[in-house]
Design an enzyme around this catalytic site. Structure first.
Site, PDB file in Angstrom:
ATOM      1  N   CYS A 135      -4.610  -1.695  -1.869  1.00 52.94           N
ATOM      2  CA  CYS A 135      -4.828  -0.274  -2.152  1.00 52.94           C
ATOM      3  C   CYS A 135      -5.786  -0.167  -3.333  1.00 52.94           C
ATOM      4  CB  CYS A 135      -3.479   0.354  -2.498  1.00 52.94           C
ATOM      5  SG  CYS A 135      -3.594   2.053  -3.057  1.00 52.94           S
TER       6      CYS A 135
ATOM      7  N   HIS B 225      -7.473   2.446   3.950  1.00 52.81           N
ATOM      8  CA  HIS B 225      -7.245   3.189   5.192  1.00 52.81           C
ATOM      9  C   HIS B 225      -8.530   3.295   6.027  1.00 52.81           C
ATOM     10  CE1 HIS B 225      -3.429   4.533   3.433  1.00 52.81           C
ATOM     11  NE2 HIS B 225      -3.116   5.059   4.605  1.00 52.81           N
TER      12      HIS B 225
ATOM     13  N   GLU C 100      -4.028   7.615   9.046  1.00 53.33           N
ATOM     14  CA  GLU C 100      -2.581   7.539   9.338  1.00 53.33           C
ATOM     15  C   GLU C 100      -2.311   8.095  10.744  1.00 53.33           C
ATOM     16  OE1 GLU C 100       0.334   6.669   7.454  1.00 53.33           O
ATOM     17  OE2 GLU C 100      -0.844   5.853   5.800  1.00 53.33           O
TER      18      GLU C 100
ATOM     19  N   CYS D  89     -11.333   2.671   0.291  1.00 55.78           N
ATOM     20  CA  CYS D  89      -9.906   2.931   0.501  1.00 55.78           C
ATOM     21  C   CYS D  89      -9.537   2.093   1.702  1.00 55.78           C
ATOM     22  CB  CYS D  89      -9.687   4.423   0.802  1.00 55.78           C
ATOM     23  SG  CYS D  89      -8.027   4.789   1.404  1.00 55.78           S
TER      24      CYS D  89
ATOM     25  N   ASP E  45       0.867  -1.189   0.000  1.00 58.80           N
ATOM     26  CA  ASP E  45       0.000   0.000   0.000  1.00 58.80           C
ATOM     27  C   ASP E  45       0.904   1.239   0.000  1.00 58.80           C
ATOM     28  OD1 ASP E  45      -2.329   1.592   0.106  1.00 58.80           O
ATOM     29  OD2 ASP E  45      -2.422   1.535   2.283  1.00 58.80           O
ATOM     30  N   SER E  46       0.265   2.408  -0.077  1.00 63.04           N
ATOM     31  CA  SER E  46       1.015   3.663   0.013  1.00 63.04           C
ATOM     32  C   SER E  46       1.364   3.991   1.462  1.00 63.04           C
ATOM     33  CB  SER E  46       0.150   4.796  -0.525  1.00 63.04           C
ATOM     34  OG  SER E  46      -1.050   4.858   0.239  1.00 63.04           O
TER      35      SER E  46
HETATM   36  N1  DGL Z   1      -4.949   2.959   0.935  1.00 64.41           N
HETATM   37  C1  DGL Z   1      -5.129   3.475  -0.342  1.00 64.41           C
HETATM   38  C2  DGL Z   1      -6.370   3.039  -1.061  1.00 64.41           C
HETATM   39  O1  DGL Z   1      -6.927   2.011  -0.741  1.00 64.41           O
HETATM   40  C3  DGL Z   1      -4.462   4.728  -0.828  1.00 64.41           C
HETATM   41  C4  DGL Z   1      -4.489   5.951   0.013  1.00 64.41           C
HETATM   42  C5  DGL Z   1      -3.620   7.053  -0.591  1.00 64.41           C
HETATM   43  O2  DGL Z   1      -2.398   6.914  -0.558  1.00 64.41           O
HETATM   44  O3  DGL Z   1      -4.171   8.030  -1.107  1.00 64.41           O
HETATM   45  O4  DGL Z   1      -6.825   3.662  -1.963  1.00 64.41           O
END
Ligand code: DGL
Length: 263
Positions: free
Chosen positions: A75, A185, A152, A183, A11-12
């Site tokens: 992600c 996150h 985060e 997402c 992931d990012s």
């Molecule tokens: N966790 C990510 C997703 O599912 C990316 C969040 C990001 O870096 O903008 O899209």
């Protein structure tokens, strides 16, 4: 001891940990390697070609060096554009995470909300999902990088400001009865999203479906054997590294290591 399959979760940032938690709950015996590309975070605001090239380069290097057996692109922002390319260059299974529009639409009576990154709500892939699987229910899309940052921050111990979340989610309040956490996150701040949207709104994410898919592809038994390895790598020094490492240790990870120096 027999060698367990090695899974790479990518992931990012820390969002992929929500997917990791679902997988590890079923399959604790596997070896897990987590790589996050924080040097290019947030992916939701990254130019398309840059994102494709980064994911391809980082993931294929990790797969080769660690002899990974299966990759999870945890992600949505990346999965909605990189999967065909990655599957073409890697000879192992690549599991992607994309917004759960289909189950959400079948659960909704009124309308579906899609909460995702600004990039994911613009993707053709996402629009195709809506066209193919939500013909009868309107989908209200909301792309929010700030919500990714809040997740985060929460993982590093900061409490979530409910007033700010209420302002961010305001376009969906009272308008939808099911919301997709599009997402990875967002499951990390699910309780707070639920409290803002109220119990009237059902929240749907892809975590469990991904865990089932990993189990099916690796053909391994639920929870068999000793607990495997957990290593985590980042492409840049993470902010609030101590707070991050203390949260990661609760998930069984040793402190974050730099990519690709130590592998
Ligand atoms: N966790 C990510 C997703 O599912 C990316 C969040 C990001 O870096 O903008 O899209």
């Amino acid at each position: 001891m027999t060698q367990q399959p090695k899974v790479l979760i990518f992931d990012s940032g820390v969002g992929g940990l929500s997917v990791y938690k679902e997988i590890v709950a079923r399959l604790p015996q596997l070896d897990y390697y987590y790589l996050f590309d924080n040097a290019a975070y947030p992916y939701g605001e990254l130019e398309r070609q840059t994102l494709i090239e980064r994911v391809e380069r980082l993931v294929s290097a990790m797969v080769a060096k660690l002899k990974i057996d299966l990759v999870v692109i945890a992600c949505n922002t990346a999965s909605t554009i990189v999967l065909p390319k990655l599957r073409a260059i890697l000879s192992i299974p690549v599991v992607g995470v994309v917004p759960a529009i289909k189950p959400a639409s079948s659960l909704a009576n009124k309308a579906v909300g899609l909460i995702a990154t600004p990039a994911t709500v613009q993707r053709e892939y996402t629009h195709d999902l809506i066209r193919d699987f939500s013909q009868n229910k309107p989908v209200e899309m909301l792309g929010l990088t700030r919500l990714v940052d809040i997740a985060e921050e929460k993982l590093r111990g900061k409490s979530v400001c409910i007033e700010e979340m209420t302002q961010l989610l305001e376009p969906l309040i009272g308008k939808v009865d099911v919301a997709v956490l599009g997402c990875t996150h967002f499951p990390l701040i699910k309780e707070e999203i639920q409290s803002v949207l109220t119990e009237q709104v059902m929240l749907v994410d892809s975590g469990l479906a991904i865990a089932r898919r990993v189990q099916e592809l690796l053909a391994v038994e639920f929870g068999q054997g000793e607990r495997g390895k957990r290593e985590i790598y980042s492409s840049a020094t993470p902010w609030q590294e101590d707070a991050l490492n203390s949260a990661l240790s609760k998930l069984g990870f040793s402190p974050v290591r730099p990519f690709p120096l130590e592998i």
